[in-house]
Design an enzyme around this catalytic site. Sequence first.
Site, PDB file in Angstrom:
ATOM      1  N   GLY A  54      41.429  68.530  85.256  1.00  0.00           N
ATOM      2  CA  GLY A  54      42.387  68.395  84.168  1.00  0.00           C
ATOM      3  C   GLY A  54      43.596  67.619  84.613  1.00  0.00           C
ATOM      4  N   GLY A  55      44.641  67.641  83.795  1.00  0.00           N
ATOM      5  CA  GLY A  55      45.820  66.857  84.097  1.00  0.00           C
ATOM      6  C   GLY A  55      46.587  67.346  85.306  1.00  0.00           C
ATOM      7  N   PHE A  56      46.484  68.649  85.603  1.00  0.00           N
ATOM      8  CA  PHE A  56      47.261  69.219  86.697  1.00  0.00           C
ATOM      9  C   PHE A  56      46.452  69.456  87.969  1.00  0.00           C
ATOM     10  CE2 PHE A  56      49.938  71.290  83.170  1.00  0.00           C
ATOM     11  CZ  PHE A  56      50.728  70.143  83.073  1.00  0.00           C
ATOM     12  N   GLY A  57      45.132  69.538  87.862  1.00  0.00           N
ATOM     13  CA  GLY A  57      44.355  69.846  89.048  1.00  0.00           C
ATOM     14  C   GLY A  57      42.868  69.791  88.804  1.00  0.00           C
ATOM     15  N   SER A  58      42.115  70.123  89.846  1.00  0.00           N
ATOM     16  CA  SER A  58      40.654  70.138  89.802  1.00  0.00           C
ATOM     17  C   SER A  58      40.153  71.487  90.290  1.00  0.00           C
ATOM     18  CB  SER A  58      40.069  69.019  90.681  1.00  0.00           C
ATOM     19  OG  SER A  58      40.539  67.749  90.258  1.00  0.00           O
ATOM     20  N   LYS A  72      41.105  76.247  92.366  1.00  0.00           N
ATOM     21  CA  LYS A  72      41.814  75.191  91.647  1.00  0.00           C
ATOM     22  C   LYS A  72      42.811  74.560  92.610  1.00  0.00           C
ATOM     23  CE  LYS A  72      43.252  75.545  87.377  1.00  0.00           C
ATOM     24  NZ  LYS A  72      44.025  75.909  86.143  1.00  0.00           N
ATOM     25  N   ASP A 169      46.762  79.782  74.959  1.00  0.00           N
ATOM     26  CA  ASP A 169      45.741  78.726  74.958  1.00  0.00           C
ATOM     27  C   ASP A 169      44.357  79.344  74.782  1.00  0.00           C
ATOM     28  OD1 ASP A 169      44.883  76.109  74.918  1.00  0.00           O
ATOM     29  OD2 ASP A 169      44.827  75.887  77.100  1.00  0.00           O
TER      30      ASP A 169
END
Length: 314
Positions: A54-58, A72, A169
């Site tokens: 995603g935008g912040f991490g894998s 993560k 979310d």
Amino acid sequence: MPADVNKVSDILMVSESCFVLDDFEVLPQTPFEDLASRFLNKDDYDLGKLLGAGGFGSVYLASYKNKITAVKTLHKVTKNPKAQMESYKAELNVYNWKHPNIVRTVAATSIEQYDTGAWIVMEYIGSRNLQMLINDTEEELDQLRRLKYSLEVASALEFTHGNHIVHLDLKPANILLTERDSCKLGDFGCCQRVEEDTGRVSPTNRSALTGTFAYRAPELLRGGAPTLVADVYSFGVTLWQLLSRETPYANQNQHVVIFSVVSKNLRPPHPDVGDDPFEQLYQELYTQCWSAKPETRPTSSELVELLKMWKYYM
């Protein structure tokens, strides 16, 4: 289901004499500052295949002392470092929670290690989520299966809200499925703490993280403070999706949808369920959940009570 029980409020009254709710341990909150004294040795973990990004991490499959985990890893370089830090702190709100329907976070790098590459270690559930199942036309989503999933997610919300956290979310893509076909709520990267006395997020502690627009309650789309029942709205959209197997507001302009949800009470269209009494009650339930008025939505505890009663009659 008795023919004369045709409203959610009626069902809640009937259920009071039918059930004793299961009690899950509400663990003390672990502020992220407390993790500064903990040490996670990255050398103890062997990272495997990439599970998602995603935008912040894998997120990677990993092994730790012969145990399978999910790790993560946050990106060292990001376009929005403030939001990434907020997401990291948010995930630590649920550190070491123990609930059968919540993905457990078991370890994390300390605040001091954040700049060198923060890690969050979670139990490994699998690679399949509820959105994938909804999209799979070969998977049957009959009433009993939908009821099972609904109760499990509601139980996760009840525990989360009992810890004074609003998820913010909730959606099928963030609900993982175990090998035994049970739901586990994950991805708490947008969650926020609510005040115990007001039930809403303090203006001084509000985050810029927003979640997914199609599942966001209208008061949030207007810029209002998050409350616990904002998650109930998202739960309603998720119940609708389990029934319709459609994507809410698919291929529609996001800004037009947001305006219409807020000003015109737009909601996804009801599937035709005919005269089936269960499906009619199911539709009434998710309609109450996505009510424009937060005060008219059921609480997560009421949802658990109601869904347990449905399970009893099914």
